[in-house]
Design a protein around this motif. Structure first.
Motif, PDB file in Angstrom:
ATOM      1  N   MET A   1       0.827  -1.214   0.000  1.00 55.33           N
ATOM      2  CA  MET A   1       0.000   0.000   0.000  1.00 55.33           C
ATOM      3  C   MET A   1       0.865   1.270   0.000  1.00 55.33           C
ATOM      4  O   MET A   1       1.834   1.372   0.743  1.00 55.33           O
TER       5      MET A   1
ATOM      6  N   ALA B   1      -8.190   2.326  -4.390  1.00 56.73           N
ATOM      7  CA  ALA B   1      -6.812   2.497  -4.876  1.00 56.73           C
ATOM      8  C   ALA B   1      -6.549   3.976  -5.181  1.00 56.73           C
ATOM      9  O   ALA B   1      -7.473   4.734  -5.494  1.00 56.73           O
ATOM     10  N   VAL B   2      -5.292   4.329  -5.119  1.00 56.40           N
ATOM     11  CA  VAL B   2      -4.883   5.710  -5.325  1.00 56.40           C
ATOM     12  C   VAL B   2      -5.239   6.205  -6.729  1.00 56.40           C
ATOM     13  O   VAL B   2      -5.471   7.397  -6.945  1.00 56.40           O
ATOM     14  N   GLU B   3      -5.314   5.245  -7.673  1.00 60.74           N
ATOM     15  CA  GLU B   3      -5.607   5.636  -9.060  1.00 60.74           C
ATOM     16  C   GLU B   3      -6.974   6.325  -9.181  1.00 60.74           C
ATOM     17  O   GLU B   3      -7.170   7.141 -10.078  1.00 60.74           O
TER      18      GLU B   3
HETATM   19  C1  LIG Z   1      -0.018  -1.770  -4.292  1.00 63.37           C
HETATM   20  C2  LIG Z   1      -1.097  -0.803  -4.601  1.00 63.37           C
HETATM   21  N1  LIG Z   1      -0.886   0.478  -4.475  1.00 63.37           N
HETATM   22  C3  LIG Z   1      -1.851   1.471  -4.838  1.00 63.37           C
HETATM   23  C4  LIG Z   1      -2.431   2.130  -3.592  1.00 63.37           C
HETATM   24  O1  LIG Z   1      -1.787   2.088  -2.561  1.00 63.37           O
HETATM   25  O2  LIG Z   1      -3.520   2.685  -3.666  1.00 63.37           O
HETATM   26  C5  LIG Z   1      -2.931   0.915  -5.730  1.00 63.37           C
HETATM   27  O3  LIG Z   1      -2.394   0.756  -7.028  1.00 63.37           O
HETATM   28  C6  LIG Z   1      -3.419  -0.446  -5.245  1.00 63.37           C
HETATM   29  N2  LIG Z   1      -2.252  -1.292  -5.031  1.00 63.37           N
END
Ligand SMILES: CC1=N[C@H](C(=O)O)[C@@H](O)CN1
Length: 279
Positions: free
Chosen positions: A96, A149-151
């Protein structure tokens, strides 16, 4: 009556001792970790074993801290923080990203890797989608993205309205949305995207090789992933960070990352959770 019950509960709480998670896990011989089945961060392999870069780094560190076994609790990405807070598990090992908003809910270890984003579309890229901005500018293009998710935030900040985001519970559902035509694109970190495309083996899909990394507030985004702890586990976090630092210095961190397809480019450098929490 109601007030006296509340007062009693408050007094009982004051007397209750906070569990020392590290000590408890040492005593039990295992610790339970939350993961979202996202290859290559944390997932079950074909034999049902819990693995991934985040898991294997944690495994080494926890062993050195006297905890021999990791037990996984599969949880949707969007519920990982709530699950940690509710003590369904004691750590999040899902790669994360350390983000300011999340830092008010959990304690992050220092980052173990850094990464950029990826985009996949139908073969031939019929809508010409090479950036989040291009998706925003197209009147109908829809993009699949994992809940929590951060996206989701990157897409919003790039001008994509929510009704053109197909929010899915996990990364397998993102690729299904693209395959079925419910979405015209899917986005996730580069390694997760690569892993889903490889697993699908679908010649009707392709990665956008000339994808432009999103720019938020004038800066190209880059995520820094780390293990997360509950508030109150500061001593655990500190002990974990000390072991992580040794692994960075010895090259062991890179060796583990490389097993999951990462390169030196994805090392976290000198980034710290403290600095990233303020970014
Ligand atoms: C490993 C990971 N990182 C991003 C996040 O932390 O939101 C997102 O892409 C979800 N998965």
């Amino acid at each position: 009556m109601a007030l006296s019950v509340l007062l009693l509960a408050a007094c009982a709480n004051q007397g209750a001792e906070k569990t020392d998670t590290l000590e408890e896990a040492r005593k039990n011989g295992y610790i339970t970790v939350g993961f979202a089945n996202e290859n290559p961060y944390a997932y079950k392999d074909a034999d049902g074993n819990l693995t991934g870069e985040a898991v294997e780094i944690a495994r080494v560190i926890l062993k050195r801290l006297g905890i021999d076994e990791l037990r996984g609790e599969l949880t949707e990405f969007t519920s990982l923080i709530a699950g940690l807070q509710a003590e369904r598990f004691d750590l999040i090992t899902a790669g994360m990203f350390i983000r300011e908003d999340r830092c008010s809910a959990v304690l992050f270890a220092n980052p173990e890797y850094s990464i950029g984003e990826g985009l996949a579309v139908k073969a031939g890229n019929p809508l010409g989608l090479t950036s989040y901005k291009a998706i925003a500018d197209h009147p109908e293009a829809k993009v699949a993205v994992m809940s929590g998710a951060v996206e989701v935030e990157y897409l919003k900040k790039s001008g994509i309205p929510e009704d053109r985001m197909v929010i899915v519970p996990d990364q397998d559902a993102a690729i299904s949305a693209l395959q079925s035509g419910r979405a015209d694109a899917m986005t996730m970190t580069g390694p997760a995207l690569e892993s889903r495309l490889t697993a699908a083996g679908d010649s009707k899909l392709e990665r956008v090789m000339d994808f432009e990394q999103p720019e938020i507030d004038g800066e190209s985004v880059r995520g820094y992933g780390a293990t997360a702890f509950r508030f109150g586990d500061e001593a655990f976090q500190e002990a974990y960070n000390a072991e992580l630092e040794k692994m960075k210095e010895s090259g062991e961190l890179l060796e583990i990352l490389q097993k999951f397809g990462f390169t030196e480019q994805e090392l976290p450098g000198d980034a710290t959770a403290e600095a990233l929490c303020k970014a």
